[in-house]
Scaffold this motif. Structure first.
Motif, PDB file in Angstrom:
ATOM      1  N   SER A 181       3.731  12.429  10.459  1.00 13.22           N
ATOM      2  CA  SER A 181       5.122  12.818  10.256  1.00 13.22           C
ATOM      3  C   SER A 181       5.415  12.787   8.763  1.00 13.22           C
ATOM      4  CB  SER A 181       6.068  11.868  10.998  1.00 13.22           C
ATOM      5  OG  SER A 181       6.103  10.601  10.365  1.00 13.22           O
ATOM      6  N   GLU A 182       6.645  13.106   8.402  1.00 17.99           N
ATOM      7  CA  GLU A 182       7.014  13.081   6.990  1.00 17.99           C
ATOM      8  C   GLU A 182       7.158  11.656   6.475  1.00 17.99           C
ATOM      9  OE1 GLU A 182      10.519  15.409   6.491  1.00 17.99           O
ATOM     10  OE2 GLU A 182       9.532  17.318   6.951  1.00 17.99           O
ATOM     11  N   GLN A 183       7.249  10.689   7.362  1.00 17.12           N
ATOM     12  CA  GLN A 183       7.324   9.295   6.963  1.00 17.12           C
ATOM     13  C   GLN A 183       5.935   8.743   6.668  1.00 17.12           C
ATOM     14  OE1 GLN A 183       9.195   7.453  10.430  1.00 17.12           O
ATOM     15  NE2 GLN A 183      10.996   7.009   9.179  1.00 17.12           N
ATOM     16  N   PRO A 184       5.827   7.799   5.738  1.00 18.66           N
ATOM     17  CA  PRO A 184       4.546   7.088   5.604  1.00 18.66           C
ATOM     18  C   PRO A 184       4.287   6.293   6.877  1.00 18.66           C
ATOM     19  CG  PRO A 184       6.253   6.016   4.301  1.00 18.66           C
ATOM     20  CD  PRO A 184       6.846   7.311   4.780  1.00 18.66           C
ATOM     21  N   PHE A 185       3.037   5.989   7.139  1.00 19.80           N
ATOM     22  CA  PHE A 185       2.705   5.278   8.373  1.00 19.80           C
ATOM     23  C   PHE A 185       3.164   3.820   8.332  1.00 19.80           C
ATOM     24  CE2 PHE A 185      -0.385   3.102  11.268  1.00 19.80           C
ATOM     25  CZ  PHE A 185       0.030   3.709  12.440  1.00 19.80           C
ATOM     26  N   ALA A 186       3.433   3.300   7.146  1.00 22.27           N
ATOM     27  CA  ALA A 186       3.822   1.894   7.031  1.00 22.27           C
ATOM     28  C   ALA A 186       4.837   1.713   5.925  1.00 22.27           C
ATOM     29  CB  ALA A 186       2.590   1.035   6.757  1.00 22.27           C
ATOM     30  N   VAL A 187       5.547   0.596   5.991  1.00 19.15           N
ATOM     31  CA  VAL A 187       6.438   0.163   4.917  1.00 19.15           C
ATOM     32  C   VAL A 187       6.029  -1.249   4.531  1.00 19.15           C
ATOM     33  CG1 VAL A 187       8.350   1.598   5.703  1.00 19.15           C
ATOM     34  CG2 VAL A 187       8.177  -0.772   6.515  1.00 19.15           C
ATOM     35  N   GLU A 188       6.575  -1.750   3.441  1.00 21.29           N
ATOM     36  CA  GLU A 188       6.251  -3.099   2.992  1.00 21.29           C
ATOM     37  C   GLU A 188       6.596  -4.123   4.072  1.00 21.29           C
ATOM     38  OE1 GLU A 188       7.248  -6.114  -0.749  1.00 21.29           O
ATOM     39  OE2 GLU A 188       8.162  -4.125  -0.633  1.00 21.29           O
ATOM     40  N   GLY A 189       5.681  -5.048   4.315  1.00 27.04           N
ATOM     41  CA  GLY A 189       5.907  -6.066   5.332  1.00 27.04           C
ATOM     42  C   GLY A 189       5.387  -5.698   6.703  1.00 27.04           C
TER      43      GLY A 189
END
Length: 242
Positions: A181-189
């Motif tokens: 998707s347009e989102q990264p697969f992960a975020v911090e934490g």
């Protein structure tokens, strides 16, 4: 600080934010499992949320005015450190103690991530454990990761994230995922979250972070997300499904 009685009747589900007591580092509760021999419940998350042993040892020594200790790594054959840690994991939002660390993957003297990058911890109350995965109407089983599979992971901080397994290393100890998707697969934490294979309805890995500018499939990828295969971790820590 919560007591055993405070936690009776509560459940702590996959995706909740965790931190080591007294540390600013945050990670995610991956899932609940049981020790193969005793059947006792334990939670699984990443080891790199724990303050590296050299820093802890040096800080403790300096606090009492002594010289820095001589630090030694346990050796390449010591994959899992099963010494009592005296460490507590807390819910990162409330600060309540939720589990005591039982064992962790061994980290090199450099402080970098170890070959497993995982740890297990015993809950302050057995009732905290659950095999549920919040966004799913079914309980995932455990399976080997498969190249090309559609995967998702859920965390309280980042919500649902969708991806695809790009490859599983020949050594069988690394899974690389690209976002779908347009989102990264992960975020911090997010480190510590379980990867769920949607088609197989199975938990297949433990998310440990990202890698940059990696050549895979004859292409250089700006960023990929990596995980440790869940069956590998269960074998190393002597776990069975919850």
């Amino acid at each position: 600080m919560s007591t055993h009685a405070d936690n009776e009747g509560r459940r702590l589900l996959s995706g909740e934010p965790l931190c080591e007591e007294g540390s600013y580092l945050q990670a995610t509760l991956g899932g609940w499992f049981r020790l193969s021999e005793s059947g006792a419940p334990v939670l699984l998350t990443v080891e790199h949320l724990l303050t590296p042993d050299p820093i802890r040892a040096a800080s403790a020594c300096l606090a009492v005015g002594g010289p820095p200790p001589r630090l030694r790594w346990q050796g390449e054959d010591a994959i899992v450190n099963r010494r009592p840690e005296g460490r507590w994991l807390c819910h990162a939002t409330s600060g309540e103690r939720v589990a005591r660390v039982l064992a962790s993957g061994v980290r090199p003297e450099t402080g970098h991530q170890g070959p497993l990058d995982a740890c297990i911890a015993a809950p302050v109350a057995p009732s905290l454990g659950s095999d549920e995965y919040p966004p799913l109407p079914w309980v995932p089983r455990v399976a080997e990761p498969r190249e090309g599979s559609t995967v998702l992971k859920f965390t309280r901080r980042g919500g649902l994230r969708h991806g695809r397994i790009l490859c599983v290393s020949e050594s069988g100890d690394e899974v690389l995922v690209t976002s779908t998707s347009e989102q990264p697969f992960a975020v911090e934490g997010d480190s510590g979250a379980l990867l769920i294979d949607v088609e197989a309805r199975a938990a297949i890995g433990l998310h440990v972070g990202e890698v940059y500018m990696r050549y895979v499939k004859e292409r250089q990828w700006a960023v990929l997300w990596r995980a440790r295969p869940l069956p590998l971790l269960m074998k190393a820590f002597h776990l069975r499904p919850y």
